[in-house]
Design an enzyme around this catalytic site. Structure first.
Site, short mmCIF file in Angstrom:
data_model
loop_
_atom_site.label_atom_id
_atom_site.label_comp_id
_atom_site.label_asym_id
_atom_site.label_seq_id
_atom_site.Cartn_x
_atom_site.Cartn_y
_atom_site.Cartn_z
N GLU A 26 0.83 -1.20 0.00
CA GLU A 26 0.00 0.00 0.00
C GLU A 26 0.87 1.25 0.00
O GLU A 26 1.86 1.34 0.71
CB GLU A 26 -0.91 0.02 1.23
N ARG A 116 -15.88 3.03 3.44
CA ARG A 116 -16.83 4.10 3.75
C ARG A 116 -16.12 5.43 3.80
O ARG A 116 -16.58 6.44 3.27
CB ARG A 116 -17.52 3.84 5.09
N GLY A 117 -14.97 5.47 4.45
CA GLY A 117 -14.22 6.71 4.64
C GLY A 117 -14.52 7.32 5.99
O GLY A 117 -15.52 7.01 6.63
N ASN A 166 -21.22 -6.30 9.90
CA ASN A 166 -21.00 -5.28 8.88
C ASN A 166 -20.05 -5.78 7.80
O ASN A 166 -20.25 -5.53 6.60
CB ASN A 166 -20.45 -4.00 9.52
#
Length: 293
Positions: A26, A116-117, A166
């Site tokens: 990343e 989602r952020g 979730n």
């Protein structure tokens, strides 16, 4: 422990794994020319390790969004690596997200990390969750989608079970895998993986590995992200505030131990948070047997 014995242990690590693991890396968008040079140096250095993909994080404002879009396209075009952008549902309407997704698809980008952020203060937009974003992306095109998972529970979750359910919603919406928040308690990851199975999550749960070269900075990040920093880890970094070289050695040792233990538990894929620096991640991968072919 003697130096020779330490070397034998490292050699055994390579013998056990022999490069039989997959890695991904990343990066984050650079904010100035110096940081951009460092980013590209890191990408080209790590490219030789043939990662399954490299991801680029995404900010919740238009400036960072554009940088992410540009970098991802350039990585894929210039290096041939599979480049995967992060995309969040914050600060963009569903129609805007569809336009962004279609642009990625039209430019040959097939993978997305759907998040989602972080909601900014005073955020009053209609709730739009990561599961909604996954469904939207799948409606645009058949993207290969990764989502976030939290072995030690998302800081905003009502409970560990709510957080787990979730994640299941994101997988059920079409996500292909989950990448975890960084962690240091290996047992917490293994327990989390077991709990995923109990609720019917059969997607791969890739552990996120963060080599810690700055322990003080880690403590601040951990407090925000609800990550447990074991006491033994604090002791390993004691007295090293002004000794970057030794901190790097400690960081490499911890990361290699985590990968070795997890690989024995059947984990084959590892996602490294590089912080746009190649040296430490490259050294760790080298010792683990992940090397240029």
């Amino acid at each position: 422990m003697s130096y020779a014995k330490e070397i034998n242990i490292l050699n055994q690590t390579v013998a056990d794994l022999d490069g039989k693991i997959n890695v991904s890396f990343e990066f984050f968008p650079p904010k100035n020319e110096k940081m951009e040079n460092m980013l590209w140096e890191s990408i080209h250095r790590l490219k030789g390790l043939q990662p399954k993909f490299v991801s680029v994080t995404y900010g919740a404002n238009s400036g960072e969004r554009e940088r992410t879009h540009s970098i991802v396209k350039n990585i894929q075009n210039e290096t041939g690596l599979v480049a995967v952008p992060h995309l969040t549902g914050i600060d963009a309407t569903p129609d805007e997200l569809r336009v962004i997704a279609k642009d990625y698809w039209d430019n040959g980008i097939r993978g997305i990390v759907a998040l989602r952020g972080d909601e900014p203060p005073g955020y009053a937009k209609q709730p739009f969750y990561a599961s909604d974003l996954v469904a939207l992306l799948k409606d645009v095109a058949d993207f290969d989608i990764s989502v976030a998972a939290y072995p030690e529970v998302h800081p905003e979750a009502k409970s560990a079970q709510a957080d787990l359910l979730n994640l299941k919603r994101k997988i059920d919406a079409g996500a292909n895998r989950a990448i975890t928040q960084f962690f240091f308690d290996v047992d917490s990851y293994l327990r989390f993986r077991d709990r995923c199975v109990t609720v019917g999550i059969d997607a791969e749960i890739i552990p996120g590995i963060l080599p810690v070269s700055n322990f003080k900075q880690l403590q601040k990040m951990a407090a925000i992200t609800n990550v447990k920093v074991p006491s033994w880890m604090g002791k390993m970094y004691e007295g090293l505030d002004d000794d970057q070289t030794t901190r790097n050695l400690v960081a490499a040792s911890i990361a290699m131990d985590m990968v070795k233990v997890l690989s024995k538990e059947g984990v084959k894929d590892f996602h490294f948070y590089t912080l746009n620096r190649a040296e430490l991640t490259y050294a760790i991968c080298h010792v683990l047997g992940v090397r240029p072919r």
